[in-house]
Scaffold this motif. Structure first.
Motif, PDB file in Angstrom:
ATOM      1  N   THR A 131     -13.689  32.579 -22.607  1.00  0.00           N
ATOM      2  CA  THR A 131     -13.996  32.102 -21.530  1.00  0.00           C
ATOM      3  C   THR A 131     -13.660  33.389 -20.371  1.00  0.00           C
ATOM      4  N   GLY A 132     -12.909  34.408 -20.761  1.00  0.00           N
ATOM      5  CA  GLY A 132     -12.783  35.406 -19.915  1.00  0.00           C
ATOM      6  C   GLY A 132     -11.339  35.178 -19.234  1.00  0.00           C
ATOM      7  N   ASN A 133     -10.605  34.280 -19.462  1.00  0.00           N
ATOM      8  CA  ASN A 133      -9.614  33.873 -18.713  1.00  0.00           C
ATOM      9  C   ASN A 133      -8.248  34.599 -19.581  1.00  0.00           C
TER      10      ASN A 133
ATOM     11  N   ILE B 279     -18.526  38.839 -22.485  1.00  0.00           N
ATOM     12  CA  ILE B 279     -17.192  39.366 -22.315  1.00  0.00           C
ATOM     13  C   ILE B 279     -17.126  40.275 -23.582  1.00  0.00           C
ATOM     14  N   PHE B 280     -17.686  40.017 -24.878  1.00  0.00           N
ATOM     15  CA  PHE B 280     -17.647  40.728 -25.808  1.00  0.00           C
ATOM     16  C   PHE B 280     -18.204  41.996 -25.559  1.00  0.00           C
TER      17      PHE B 280
ATOM     18  N   VAL C 111      -7.258  40.202 -28.363  1.00  0.00           N
ATOM     19  CA  VAL C 111      -7.375  39.340 -27.401  1.00  0.00           C
ATOM     20  C   VAL C 111      -7.167  38.047 -27.806  1.00  0.00           C
ATOM     21  N   SER C 112      -6.967  36.828 -27.071  1.00  0.00           N
ATOM     22  CA  SER C 112      -7.119  35.671 -27.530  1.00  0.00           C
ATOM     23  C   SER C 112      -8.356  34.857 -27.736  1.00  0.00           C
ATOM     24  N   ILE C 113      -8.595  33.980 -28.497  1.00  0.00           N
ATOM     25  CA  ILE C 113      -9.946  33.411 -28.808  1.00  0.00           C
ATOM     26  C   ILE C 113     -10.419  32.769 -27.236  1.00  0.00           C
TER      27      ILE C 113
END
Length: 140
Positions: free
Chosen positions: A61-63, A4-5, A54-56
């Protein structure tokens, strides 16, 4: 999780090295994360999440579960804002020599000021409602 990163880096056209430099993280942190040796601690994850906006949770999770609650103003809030704007308008109109760029203030200029103030006050009211309303009173 590192995938995701990587996707965030690719979508922002930025290298992991630059993320490290701009967030104050070490490249070892990212390398160990990539190798699967460990996951960065919460404070480091927060720096990365903040960097990309973005959120942690998304980073882990990618969600992208972003529930933006629509905070609305009550009629009392609107009346309060209107009272303040009316008082401000009276004060602006009663000022002798109110000038902008060396010229007397026009009605259009005063209306622009009041319009900007109204938008700012509405945003501030909504932000304060979101921040200071206890959870037990919030409507889901």
């Amino acid at each position: 999780m590192y995938e995701i990163f990587e996707k965030l880096c690719q979508s922002h056209k930025i290298t992991p090295y630059r993320v490290c430099k701009e967030t104050g993280l070490t490249t070892a942190t990212i390398s160990n994360w990539k190798a699967g040796r460990y996951t960065p601690k919460a404070d480091k994850l927060q720096k990365i999440a903040d960097f990309f906006g973005v959120s942690i949770e998304y980073l882990m999770t990618g969600n992208a579960e972003q529930k933006e609650k629509d905070i609305s103003l009550t009629s009392k809030d609107e009346r309060d804002i209107e009272k303040i704007l009316d008082l401000t308008k009276e004060q602006l109109l009663s000022q002798d020599g109110l000038m902008f760029d060396g010229k007397p203030a026009t009605q259009e200029a005063i209306d622009s000021i009041l319009s900007a103030m109204q938008v700012g006050m509405e945003l501030a009211k909504k932000k304060n409602k979101e921040k200071y309303t206890p959870k037990k009173y919030k409507k889901d």
